[in-house]
Design an enzyme around this catalytic site. Structure first.
Site, PDB file in Angstrom:
ATOM      1  N   ALA A  58       1.022  -1.148   0.140  1.00  0.00           N
ATOM      2  CA  ALA A  58       0.005   0.162   0.187  1.00  0.00           C
ATOM      3  C   ALA A  58       0.915   1.370  -0.206  1.00  0.00           C
ATOM      4  CB  ALA A  58      -1.168  -0.281   1.282  1.00  0.00           C
ATOM      5  N   LYS A  59       1.646   1.437   0.019  1.00  0.00           N
ATOM      6  CA  LYS A  59       2.846   2.668   0.738  1.00  0.00           C
ATOM      7  C   LYS A  59       2.469   3.445   1.227  1.00  0.00           C
ATOM      8  CE  LYS A  59       5.004   0.701  -4.102  1.00  0.00           C
ATOM      9  NZ  LYS A  59       4.536  -0.500  -4.798  1.00  0.00           N
ATOM     10  N   ARG A  60       2.180   3.403   2.559  1.00  0.00           N
ATOM     11  CA  ARG A  60       1.531   4.076   2.929  1.00  0.00           C
ATOM     12  C   ARG A  60       2.565   5.536   3.639  1.00  0.00           C
ATOM     13  NH1 ARG A  60      -3.415   4.068   0.723  1.00  0.00           N
ATOM     14  NH2 ARG A  60      -4.645   2.416   2.141  1.00  0.00           N
TER      15      ARG A  60
END
Length: 273
Positions: free
Chosen positions: A94-96
């Site tokens: 998700a590369k939050r």
């Protein structure tokens, strides 16, 4: 089970460094699944069943589900993996990364709503943006470092006092952020020598390595530069090359063959090195 312990167990007991990405693209599904209401779950779960014994982890990409309004399908898929293959960790890609209060909600989303075992994160807002995730000592915190895309050099290789930015990121995470031993780094297969520089600075920290297959990363170079002292330490990720290895009703069997072949290529190198 803690993510890192589960990962190490897969490396050792299943002799696999392969991570299979789950990136549903309905337009690329076999004809017999086109138009079916349950096509996304049917496709992804078939890939899971065909490859579960060959992988160290599965990595569903959240955007592929959210764009299709299929978040509930993603929940169902992760629950299916945990139920049917409890030893296989799930990485939510998700590369939050956001201000601390928002990151707490992202952590709840990833680890309580989706029940992921690990999450990919963007560290460029700094430590306070990652702190709510780092507190989850049982979860894998996988931070972007040297990514596989061509444009990554726009910023990641900038000179920061004599050290490229990506190495400064790697060193900071290994030295200051990894207090629970639950960090890992994303290091693209398209930059194998730089991957080796990262390995030299972070020791046995796990590295998630995208870019093999469609993106053209050199597998042997990745293994040469990236293996740790135990000839492990890598999660070599492949998505499209496995998910869409076949286009007929035997798509799952084709995915298994592709996964098995890649795992064997990896292990041949490991045995010879």
């Amino acid at each position: 089970m803690r993510f890192h312990k589960a990962l190490q167990q897969r490396w050792r007991e299943q002799e696999t460094l392969l991570c299979v990405g789950l990136d549903p693209e309905p337009a690329a599904f076999p004809a017999h699944l086109q138009g079916r209401r349950d096509a996304i779950f049917t496709f992804c779960s078939a890939i899971v069943e065909a490859t579960a014994d060959l992988v160290c982890a599965f990595k569903p990409q959240i955007a592929h589900f959210a764009a299709l309004r299929a978040e509930e399908t993603l929940e169902r898929l992760i629950a299916h993996i945990h139920e049917k293959h409890p030893g296989v960790p799930v990485i939510l890609d998700a590369k939050r990364g956001d201000i601390g209060s928002t990151s707490r909600h992202y952590a709840t989303e990833a680890f309580e709503r989706y029940c992921a075992d690990a999450l990919t994160l963007n560290p460029y807002l700094g430590h306070d943006s990652i702190a709510p995730f780092l507190e989850r000592a049982d979860k894998g915190i996988i931070l972007l470092c040297r990514t596989s895309n061509p444009g990554s050099s726009n910023f990641q290789t900038l000179n920061c006092g004599g050290t490229p930015l990506y190495l400064h990121v790697a060193e900071t995470i290994a030295r200051d952020w990894n207090v629970h031993g639950n960090c890992a780094l994303v290091t693209g297969a398209t930059w194998p020598q730089e991957l080796g520089q990262i390995r030299a600075r972070v020791g046995p920290m796990p590295l998630l390595v995208p870019g093999i297959g469609v993106q053209g990363g050199d597998l042997n170079a990745v293994l040469h530069y990236g293996l740790d002292e135990d000839h492990a330490g890598l999660m070599i990720s492949a998505s499209r090359a496995i998910d869409y290895a076949g286009s007929g009703e035997d798509f799952a069997e084709a995915a298994r063959r592709a996964a098995r072949d890649l795992r064997e290529r990896i292990n041949r190198y490991r045995r010879l090195s």
